[in-house]
Write a protein that holds these residues in place. Structure first.
Motif, PDB file in Angstrom:
ATOM      1  N   UNK A 144       0.826  -1.263   0.321  1.00  0.00           N
ATOM      2  CA  UNK A 144       0.198   0.032   0.142  1.00  0.00           C
ATOM      3  C   UNK A 144       0.712   0.936  -0.089  1.00  0.00           C
ATOM      4  N   UNK A 147       0.602   3.748  -2.533  1.00  0.00           N
ATOM      5  CA  UNK A 147      -0.739   5.151  -2.530  1.00  0.00           C
ATOM      6  C   UNK A 147      -0.781   6.175  -1.628  1.00  0.00           C
ATOM      7  N   UNK A 148       0.415   5.939  -1.377  1.00  0.00           N
ATOM      8  CA  UNK A 148       0.717   7.432  -0.594  1.00  0.00           C
ATOM      9  C   UNK A 148       1.620   8.536  -1.211  1.00  0.00           C
TER      10      UNK A 148
ATOM     11  N   UNK B 367      -8.484  -3.718   5.588  1.00  0.00           N
ATOM     12  CA  UNK B 367      -8.128  -4.496   7.392  1.00  0.00           C
ATOM     13  C   UNK B 367      -7.892  -3.103   8.308  1.00  0.00           C
ATOM     14  N   UNK B 407      -6.022   8.041   6.387  1.00  0.00           N
ATOM     15  CA  UNK B 407      -6.069   7.437   5.779  1.00  0.00           C
ATOM     16  C   UNK B 407      -7.435   6.524   4.851  1.00  0.00           C
ATOM     17  N   UNK B 409      -7.311   7.592   1.458  1.00  0.00           N
ATOM     18  CA  UNK B 409      -7.052   7.802   0.542  1.00  0.00           C
ATOM     19  C   UNK B 409      -6.872   6.026  -0.155  1.00  0.00           C
ATOM     20  N   UNK B 410      -7.095   5.321   1.199  1.00  0.00           N
ATOM     21  CA  UNK B 410      -6.086   3.724   1.497  1.00  0.00           C
ATOM     22  C   UNK B 410      -8.106   2.946   2.198  1.00  0.00           C
ATOM     23  N   UNK B 412      -8.291   0.115   2.116  1.00  0.00           N
ATOM     24  CA  UNK B 412      -8.304  -1.146   2.405  1.00  0.00           C
ATOM     25  C   UNK B 412      -7.495  -1.846   3.509  1.00  0.00           C
ATOM     26  N   UNK B 413      -6.288  -1.193   3.590  1.00  0.00           N
ATOM     27  CA  UNK B 413      -5.046  -1.047   4.174  1.00  0.00           C
ATOM     28  C   UNK B 413      -5.784  -0.772   5.828  1.00  0.00           C
ATOM     29  N   UNK B 415      -3.946   1.930   9.021  1.00  0.00           N
ATOM     30  CA  UNK B 415      -3.218   1.600  10.391  1.00  0.00           C
ATOM     31  C   UNK B 415      -3.309   2.765  11.462  1.00  0.00           C
TER      32      UNK B 415
END
Lengths: 253, 518
Positions: A144, A147-148, B367, B407, B409-410, B412-413, B415
């Motif tokens: 991942x 995508x940052x 997740x 988070x 933009x993300x 799926x995972x 944290x």
């Protein structure tokens, strides 16, 4: 006896030095998307025709296509070239792979782990077929982290907590590739080409990667260069194969 | 120009055979790039969703080129604009027709081309050859007509120019509008270029208003009137999971059967389902959600069951299919960044959320962990998902809020630090927050509402900035569910079932505070 041992060591060191100093002049070309949709052409999204022009030209002009894992053994007398494609778009299978097969050319795809089996990206069965072909090496492009944003990623690299997270992410991608292919990978491409010496040491020493790539412009001259993040030459939409060769020649020692 | 275009449209309508859409009152299309669903209007100004298909039946998608031009599927847009395919016409093309010519291999250098005859003007372009035109004074575009994998793509603004129409692109929502000048565009879009909100409500775009879970309430297509569906049905039965597709209102009855009622029509019918092979499927559902001509739901083994299999079907019940092999629950729909997503919880673990992107039908496991990779979800009874938080009630009645920080933009995972995961035991009034039984999320104002089913009937709300659950009101009767509405003027409503009867309060959110104002 001592003298003999010293002599052996000295000879070995000399051999090593000679080998590492040997000029390999490997050009690593960095592609991203290769498409048959003209609406998607952009600086880093080239046409299938352009890709075929490249592969045909390199093939007909005596270049030796190498996979990353073969770079260490590159023939210093050959015109060595490594075709790499970052991200793992499904157009690599649809547009690039048939051309690679046609010219029996080798390449590497650096797959974003979270994108495996997702729309627009390579599916598991495609990755397996690419791998089985013997022409394509599948590499790690993180799960991942890609995508940052650039600046976020830079922050990650300098913060111990996030650096650990980055390393975990590389391991995660490795596990995903293992699950698909049944074997791991030793090639890694840094998202946006960003890395630090510390991260590079971890990737090499702790995670066991033998080839790593950045997006910095340049060539791989010697085996020493293979031991650090390798520079590449971006393939820009609109360039001709001759333009690329010109860049290669301008970079050669 | 307008008149001649209208004449061409009318002529095409008169000449058209079955299957050709020719709108005497003009064309309104609302699309998104890379999506195969368009919104159009019929002769009666009724909005509807349409699948965009090429002549071979394949789905087609608007595309935005990397140089910023929007391209529309050529045949689809021609036909929607009332033009007719002149493939069988030899010689000159009559007005109101379009035609595609394949390249003739016997003629050296011959190229595939398209022709249009609109308003007495003839247009001919070779496929793949660039040409220029002036969209508006000084705005000169260089474009081509492309054949992409068998589908022709035409520059939208050029099509609008030659058919005397408007072409609009709204960057915030990614919506592309194509409106013939015979229509008054303000009837369909607001001053910002967005689809008008009452139209959105009518189409069930706004899930804040129309994905009501356990509620028997819905907002009527005028965008203002809230209706209690059970009151509209003879015998006043219990209904729930109300959802809408255009004027079709779907709901579940006590037996978990899917019922269909047309708005303002007393007649109600049970919806029959059939799989893609035409075989009947017996469906008892826990939740249903209708969107873009599709019906999604959780099929359970018996009424009252919570866990079941996720399915989709066409709006008429045909094309029933399972979307995965898992047992799932808590199906919700959300829109993020212009894309529609289904979210659900995996019943096997009760600690894993999934997200299906409707554009691609990709199913992502979400997740949500701390940096030690410990799952922050456990024993989920109900969850809601906002753009900046995930909240859930665990089966032991605890109320969890996880702040997603950056988070977004993300999905799926995700944290986050441990501090981002909070379990709230008391409200700001000092009362226990146990026995929370339902929750709802206002994604416009980003306010989380929770309801306690006990004899005090408390409702609390939460904002990220306030970071506490604030008591909204005191009620003397138990609340069994809570739904949220906003009408066409963005007035917010909190609708509850209190003692078995609907109660609707108008609420106002301002500076982190929610008030009841009626």
């Amino acid at each position: 006896m001592k003298k003999f041992i010293f002599t052996i060591i000295a000879v070995m060191l000399l051999l090593c030095t000679a080998a590492s100093a040997e000029n390999l002049n490997i050009a690593v070309i960095c592609y991203h998307s290769i498409t048959d949709n003209p609406l998607k052409y952009s600086q880093y999204c080239i046409s299938a025709e352009e890709f075929e022009d490249d592969i045909k030209y390199f093939s007909e002009n005596g270049y030796t296509f190498l996979k990353p894992s073969e770079m260490w053994y590159a023939d210093p007398n050959a015109k060595n070239i490594v075709i790499t494609s970052d991200d793992g778009y499904d157009d690599f299978y649809e547009c690039a792979f048939p051309i690679l097969q046609k010219y029996n050319a080798k390449a590497a795809v650096f797959m974003i782990g979270s994108k495996i089996d997702k729309h627009g990206y390579l599916k598991s069965w495609q990755l397996q077929e690419l791998d089985r072909s013997g022409l394509v090496e599948i590499g790690n492009h993180t799960t991942i982290m890609h995508k940052r944003q650039n600046n976020v990623l830079e922050g990650y690299l300098n913060d111990e907590t996030y650096l650990n997270e980055y390393v975990e992410d590389i391991k995660d991608c490795s596990a995903r590739i293992y699950e698909v292919l049944g074997h791991g990978t030793e090639s890694f491409s840094y998202p946006y080409g960003l890395y630090t010496d510390r991260l590079e040491r971890i990737v090499r020493t702790n995670l066991g990667y033998t080839t790593t790539f950045t997006t910095n412009f340049g060539m791989v001259y010697t085996q020493d260069d293979i031991l650090s993040p390798m520079k590449r030459i971006y393939r820009i939409h609109g360039d001709s194969p001759q333009d690329i060769e010109e860049k290669i020649n301008s970079l050669k020692y | 120009m307008k008149k001649s275009f209208a004449a061409a449209i009318t002529a095409a309508a008169l000449l058209s055979s079955v299957g050709i859409h020719a709108f005497a009152e003009g064309t309104f299309l609302c699309m998104r790039a890379d999506e195969s669903v368009a919104i159009s209007i019929d002769e009666n100004n009724n909005f509807e969703y349409m699948d965009m298909r090429a002549s071979n039946g394949e789905l087609v998608y608007p595309q935005i080129s990397t140089d910023g031009n929007t391209y529309l599927p050529f045949r689809y847009v021609c036909e929607m604009a009332g033009l007719k395919d002149g493939a069988d016409i030899a010689g000159a093309l009559p007005d109101g027709y379009f035609r595609y010519w394949a390249a003739d291999p016997s003629i050296p250098g011959d190229k595939q081309k398209i022709e249009l005859m609109v308003n007495g003007n003839y247009y001919c372009h070779n496929i793949g050859e660039s040409f220029q035109y002036e969209v508006s004074p000084g705005d000169v575009r260089t474009v081509s007509i492309y054949n992409i994998r068998g589908s022709l793509y035409f520059p939208m603004t050029y099509m609008a120019k030659i058919t005397d129409s408007q072409a609009l692109w709204h960057g915030d929502t990614g919506r592309i509008m194509y409106i013939s000048n015979t229509l008054n565009s303000s009837d369909f879009i607001d001053e910002t270029g967005n689809l008008r909100r009452d139209k959105e409500l009518y189409l069930n775009f706004d899930f804040f208003c129309n994905n009501l879970g356990g509620s028997p309430l819905y907002l009527k297509s005028d965008g203002y009137t809230i209706s209690d569906l059970s009151a509209e049905i003879e015998g006043n039965p219990k209904v729930r999971s109300v959802t809408r597709n255009g004027r079709s209102i779907y709901f579940l009855d006590n037996n978990g059967r899917v019922n269909l009622k047309i708005e303002d029509n007393a007649e109600i019918s049970l919806l029959s389902f059939a799989d893609e092979g035409g075989n009947a499927v017996d469906v008892i559902a826990d939740t249903i959600i209708s969107v873009q001509n599709k019906l999604y739901g959780v099929q359970v083994s018996a009424a009252g069951e919570k866990y079941g299999r996720l399915f989709s079907a066409n709006h008429d019940g045909s094309g029933f299919k399972y979307l995965n092999d898992s047992q799932v629950y808590n199906l919700i729909m959300r829109e993020f960044r212009g894309n529609l997503y289904l979210f659900y919880c995996d019943a096997t673990t009760r600690a894993t959320l999934h997200m299906i992107e409707l554009k691609t039908m990709d199913d992502y496991e979400i997740e949500i962990t701390n940096f030690a990779h410990e799952n922050l979800l456990s024993d989920i009874k109900q969850f809601v998902i906002g753009s900046k938080l995930v909240a859930y009630i665990s089966n032991d009645g605890q109320l969890h809020v996880i702040d997603l920080e950056d988070n977004l933009e993300e999905f799926e995972i995700i944290r986050v630090n441990n501090e981002n995961h909070k379990i709230f035991l008391t409200g700001s009034d000092g009362e226990s927050l146990g026995n929370i039984t339902s929750m709802n999320y206002d994604h416009i104002n980003e306010v989380l509402y929770v309801t306690q089913v006990d004899y005090t009937g408390r409702t609390y709300y939460y904002t990220r900035s306030g970071d506490a659950f604030t008591r909204l009101e005191r009620s003397d009767h138990p609340i069994t569910d809570l739904a949220l509405f906003s009408d066409a003027y963005y007035n917010d409503y909190c609708a509850k079932t209190v003692n078995g009867r609907p109660q609707i309060d108008r609420i106002r959110y301002s500076n982190g505070i929610v008030e009841i104002i009626n």
